[in-house]
Design a protein around this motif. Structure first.
Motif, PDB file in Angstrom:
ATOM      1  N   GLY A 114      38.074   5.105 -64.399  1.00  0.00           N
ATOM      2  CA  GLY A 114      38.894   6.236 -63.956  1.00  0.00           C
ATOM      3  C   GLY A 114      38.379   6.873 -62.683  1.00  0.00           C
ATOM      4  O   GLY A 114      38.317   8.099 -62.561  1.00  0.00           O
ATOM      5  N   GLN A 115      38.000   6.044 -61.715  1.00  0.00           N
ATOM      6  CA  GLN A 115      37.474   6.554 -60.438  1.00  0.00           C
ATOM      7  C   GLN A 115      38.097   5.786 -59.276  1.00  0.00           C
ATOM      8  O   GLN A 115      38.524   4.638 -59.426  1.00  0.00           O
ATOM      9  CB  GLN A 115      35.956   6.352 -60.372  1.00  0.00           C
ATOM     10  CG  GLN A 115      35.172   7.228 -61.342  1.00  0.00           C
ATOM     11  CD  GLN A 115      33.676   7.140 -61.089  1.00  0.00           C
ATOM     12  OE1 GLN A 115      33.146   6.058 -60.859  1.00  0.00           O
ATOM     13  NE2 GLN A 115      33.001   8.279 -61.158  1.00  0.00           N
ATOM     14  N   VAL A 116      38.092   6.437 -58.113  1.00  0.00           N
ATOM     15  CA  VAL A 116      38.412   5.731 -56.871  1.00  0.00           C
ATOM     16  C   VAL A 116      37.095   5.373 -56.185  1.00  0.00           C
ATOM     17  O   VAL A 116      36.100   6.076 -56.395  1.00  0.00           O
ATOM     18  CB  VAL A 116      39.295   6.608 -55.949  1.00  0.00           C
ATOM     19  CG1 VAL A 116      40.667   6.799 -56.551  1.00  0.00           C
ATOM     20  CG2 VAL A 116      38.642   7.958 -55.609  1.00  0.00           C
ATOM     21  N   PRO A 117      37.065   4.289 -55.408  1.00  0.00           N
ATOM     22  CA  PRO A 117      38.186   3.444 -54.999  1.00  0.00           C
ATOM     23  C   PRO A 117      38.466   2.298 -55.974  1.00  0.00           C
ATOM     24  O   PRO A 117      37.614   1.927 -56.775  1.00  0.00           O
ATOM     25  CB  PRO A 117      37.682   2.858 -53.676  1.00  0.00           C
ATOM     26  CG  PRO A 117      36.198   2.720 -53.894  1.00  0.00           C
ATOM     27  CD  PRO A 117      35.810   3.914 -54.720  1.00  0.00           C
ATOM     28  N   GLN A 163      34.241  -0.012 -57.986  1.00  0.00           N
ATOM     29  CA  GLN A 163      32.860   0.098 -57.487  1.00  0.00           C
ATOM     30  C   GLN A 163      32.817  -0.346 -56.017  1.00  0.00           C
ATOM     31  O   GLN A 163      32.912  -1.549 -55.700  1.00  0.00           O
ATOM     32  CB  GLN A 163      31.853  -0.694 -58.340  1.00  0.00           C
ATOM     33  CG  GLN A 163      31.766  -0.189 -59.776  1.00  0.00           C
ATOM     34  CD  GLN A 163      31.297   1.256 -59.896  1.00  0.00           C
ATOM     35  OE1 GLN A 163      30.591   1.770 -59.040  1.00  0.00           O
ATOM     36  NE2 GLN A 163      31.706   1.936 -60.957  1.00  0.00           N
ATOM     37  N   SER A 164      32.629   0.630 -55.150  1.00  0.00           N
ATOM     38  CA  SER A 164      32.724   0.377 -53.708  1.00  0.00           C
ATOM     39  C   SER A 164      31.818  -0.772 -53.252  1.00  0.00           C
ATOM     40  O   SER A 164      32.227  -1.594 -52.429  1.00  0.00           O
ATOM     41  CB  SER A 164      32.403   1.653 -52.930  1.00  0.00           C
ATOM     42  OG  SER A 164      31.141   2.180 -53.300  1.00  0.00           O
ATOM     43  N   HIS A 207      43.853   9.803 -61.758  1.00  0.00           N
ATOM     44  CA  HIS A 207      42.843   8.760 -62.003  1.00  0.00           C
ATOM     45  C   HIS A 207      42.532   8.586 -63.491  1.00  0.00           C
ATOM     46  O   HIS A 207      41.839   7.643 -63.867  1.00  0.00           O
ATOM     47  CB  HIS A 207      41.567   9.071 -61.221  1.00  0.00           C
ATOM     48  CG  HIS A 207      40.965  10.415 -61.503  1.00  0.00           C
ATOM     49  ND1 HIS A 207      41.697  11.582 -61.507  1.00  0.00           N
ATOM     50  CD2 HIS A 207      39.685  10.773 -61.798  1.00  0.00           C
ATOM     51  CE1 HIS A 207      40.900  12.595 -61.777  1.00  0.00           C
ATOM     52  NE2 HIS A 207      39.680  12.140 -61.962  1.00  0.00           N
ATOM     53  N   LYS A 208      43.018   9.517 -64.321  1.00  0.00           N
ATOM     54  CA  LYS A 208      42.778   9.382 -65.766  1.00  0.00           C
ATOM     55  C   LYS A 208      44.066   8.994 -66.509  1.00  0.00           C
ATOM     56  O   LYS A 208      44.088   8.929 -67.738  1.00  0.00           O
ATOM     57  CB  LYS A 208      42.215  10.684 -66.350  1.00  0.00           C
ATOM     58  CG  LYS A 208      40.917  11.161 -65.676  1.00  0.00           C
ATOM     59  CD  LYS A 208      39.751  10.166 -65.803  1.00  0.00           C
ATOM     60  CE  LYS A 208      38.481  10.704 -65.112  1.00  0.00           C
ATOM     61  NZ  LYS A 208      37.476   9.708 -64.816  1.00  0.00           N
ATOM     62  N   SER A 225      36.864  11.064 -50.340  1.00  0.00           N
ATOM     63  CA  SER A 225      35.927  10.319 -51.196  1.00  0.00           C
ATOM     64  C   SER A 225      35.023   9.395 -50.374  1.00  0.00           C
ATOM     65  O   SER A 225      35.506   8.487 -49.685  1.00  0.00           O
ATOM     66  CB  SER A 225      36.749   9.487 -52.204  1.00  0.00           C
ATOM     67  OG  SER A 225      36.012   8.375 -52.649  1.00  0.00           O
ATOM     68  N   GLY A 226      33.713   9.610 -50.472  1.00  0.00           N
ATOM     69  CA  GLY A 226      32.757   8.767 -49.750  1.00  0.00           C
ATOM     70  C   GLY A 226      32.858   7.297 -50.145  1.00  0.00           C
ATOM     71  O   GLY A 226      32.923   6.425 -49.273  1.00  0.00           O
ATOM     72  N   PRO A 227      32.877   6.981 -51.455  1.00  0.00           N
ATOM     73  CA  PRO A 227      32.997   5.565 -51.830  1.00  0.00           C
ATOM     74  C   PRO A 227      34.305   4.939 -51.322  1.00  0.00           C
ATOM     75  O   PRO A 227      34.323   3.759 -50.935  1.00  0.00           O
ATOM     76  CB  PRO A 227      32.943   5.605 -53.365  1.00  0.00           C
ATOM     77  CG  PRO A 227      32.138   6.835 -53.680  1.00  0.00           C
ATOM     78  CD  PRO A 227      32.525   7.829 -52.624  1.00  0.00           C
ATOM     79  N   LEU A 256      43.505  13.056 -57.403  1.00  0.00           N
ATOM     80  CA  LEU A 256      42.488  13.371 -58.411  1.00  0.00           C
ATOM     81  C   LEU A 256      42.705  14.756 -58.999  1.00  0.00           C
ATOM     82  O   LEU A 256      42.440  14.993 -60.175  1.00  0.00           O
ATOM     83  CB  LEU A 256      41.080  13.252 -57.809  1.00  0.00           C
ATOM     84  CG  LEU A 256      40.364  11.911 -58.037  1.00  0.00           C
ATOM     85  CD1 LEU A 256      41.111  10.753 -57.423  1.00  0.00           C
ATOM     86  CD2 LEU A 256      38.938  11.944 -57.536  1.00  0.00           C
TER      87      LEU A 256
HETATM   88  N1  LIG Z   1      30.019   4.205 -58.074  1.00  0.00           N
HETATM   89  C1  LIG Z   1      31.381   4.452 -57.703  1.00  0.00           C
HETATM   90  C2  LIG Z   1      31.572   5.951 -57.546  1.00  0.00           C
HETATM   91  C3  LIG Z   1      33.013   6.304 -57.400  1.00  0.00           C
HETATM   92  C4  LIG Z   1      33.227   7.807 -57.488  1.00  0.00           C
HETATM   93  O1  LIG Z   1      32.314   8.583 -57.791  1.00  0.00           O
HETATM   94  N2  LIG Z   1      34.483   8.230 -57.232  1.00  0.00           N
HETATM   95  C5  LIG Z   1      34.817   9.618 -57.352  1.00  0.00           C
HETATM   96  C6  LIG Z   1      35.484  10.136 -56.080  1.00  0.00           C
HETATM   97  S1  LIG Z   1      34.347  10.170 -54.760  1.00  0.00           S
HETATM   98  C7  LIG Z   1      35.826   9.781 -58.485  1.00  0.00           C
HETATM   99  O2  LIG Z   1      36.747   9.006 -58.611  1.00  0.00           O
HETATM  100  N3  LIG Z   1      35.636  10.831 -59.290  1.00  0.00           N
HETATM  101  C8  LIG Z   1      36.498  11.151 -60.366  1.00  0.00           C
HETATM  102  C9  LIG Z   1      35.826  11.040 -61.706  1.00  0.00           C
HETATM  103  O3  LIG Z   1      34.695  10.534 -61.773  1.00  0.00           O
HETATM  104  O4  LIG Z   1      36.438  11.465 -62.674  1.00  0.00           O
HETATM  105  C10 LIG Z   1      31.727   3.691 -56.415  1.00  0.00           C
HETATM  106  O5  LIG Z   1      30.826   3.446 -55.599  1.00  0.00           O
HETATM  107  O6  LIG Z   1      32.890   3.300 -56.227  1.00  0.00           O
END
Ligand SMILES: N[C@@H](CCC(=O)N[C@@H](CS)C(=O)NCC(=O)O)C(=O)O
Length: 212
Positions: free
Chosen positions: A53-56, A69-70, A41-42, A12-14, A36
């Motif tokens: 529901g996202q990382v990080p 939010q990174s 994450h959900k 994951s880039g963020p 994931l």
């Molecule tokens: N804007 C968020 C983006 C985070 C993001 O897109 N995370 C992705 C992994 S790279 C994720 O968790 N995706 C799963 C989903 O959205 O269900 C940040 O900068 O932290």
């Protein structure tokens, strides 16, 4: 338990942005791998930490703070560590401007093109082409704005550099040629020279790890 726990996933880039900030600031932290693919994450336990529901996610156990939010996490760590914060309010606000800029066409273009090349996602051809154009347009803009500068803000590295590097560094996986963007390449090399630097492939563990 370390003061901080980073919840993330190694491709994951963020998550990489936050992992890089923790390394560059030499901040001890536990790392929790979030699966994931298994939908972790959900699950309710994770949604309680991050409504999106996202990382990080970064937890600060000492201050009972839990952030997603990174870019916001980098902002928080700049305050908590006193590093990469910019020298005053004006530099900090400029860094925030860069962070919001990065979340636009640069992140959309680079991350989505990378996801396509690595087979994470499929996009219709015209969408893929638009993603690539977003990335190239943003890189051209970045290259122009870096002319005559070593860092994005002021005279030293800030969270702006860490944030934008955490996006631009995926150009190689996205198969985007940085050759035409000489200022971007020189700036990236400067970030890579910072003490403690690790690239996207080596920064994050592939499984959960407790701080040493
Ligand atoms: N804007 C968020 C983006 C985070 C993001 O897109 N995370 C992705 C992994 S790279 C994720 O968790 N995706 C799963 C989903 O959205 O269900 C940040 O900068 O932290």
């Amino acid at each position: 338990m370390a003061r901080y726990t980073l919840h993330g996933m190694w491709p994951s880039g963020p998550t990489y942005k936050v992992g890089l900030m923790l390394r560059l600031t030499n901040t001890p932290h536990d790392y929790e791998h979030v699966d994931l693919r298994a939908g972790a994450h959900k699950a309710d336990a994770f949604l309680a930490k991050n409504r999106y529901g996202q990382v990080p996610v970064l937890e600060d156990h000492e201050k009972d703070v839990c952030l997603s939010q990174s870019s916001v996490i980098l902002d928080y760590l700049a305050d908590e560590t006193g590093q990469f914060a910019g020298k005053d309010r004006s530099e900090r606000l400029s860094a925030r401007e860069w962070q919001f800029w990065g979340a636009g066409p640069l992140a959309v273009g680079v991350y989505r093109t990378r996801a396509l090349k690595l087979g994470f996602f499929k996009f219709p051809e015209e969408v893929a082409a638009a993603n690539l154009q977003s990335a190239l347009g943003a890189l051209k803009e970045l290259d122009g704005l870096l002319a005559g500068r070593n860092w994005l803000v002021g005279g030293g590295a800030t969270i702006a550099d860490i944030d934008i590097y955490g996006i631009a560094s995926y150009c190689s996986q996205a198969q985007i040629d940085l050759q035409p963007f000489g200022n971007v390449r020189k700036w990236m090399a400067r970030v890579e020279d910072l003490a403690g630097f690790k690239g996207p492939q080596e920064c994050l563990p592939q499984a959960s790890v407790k701080a040493a």
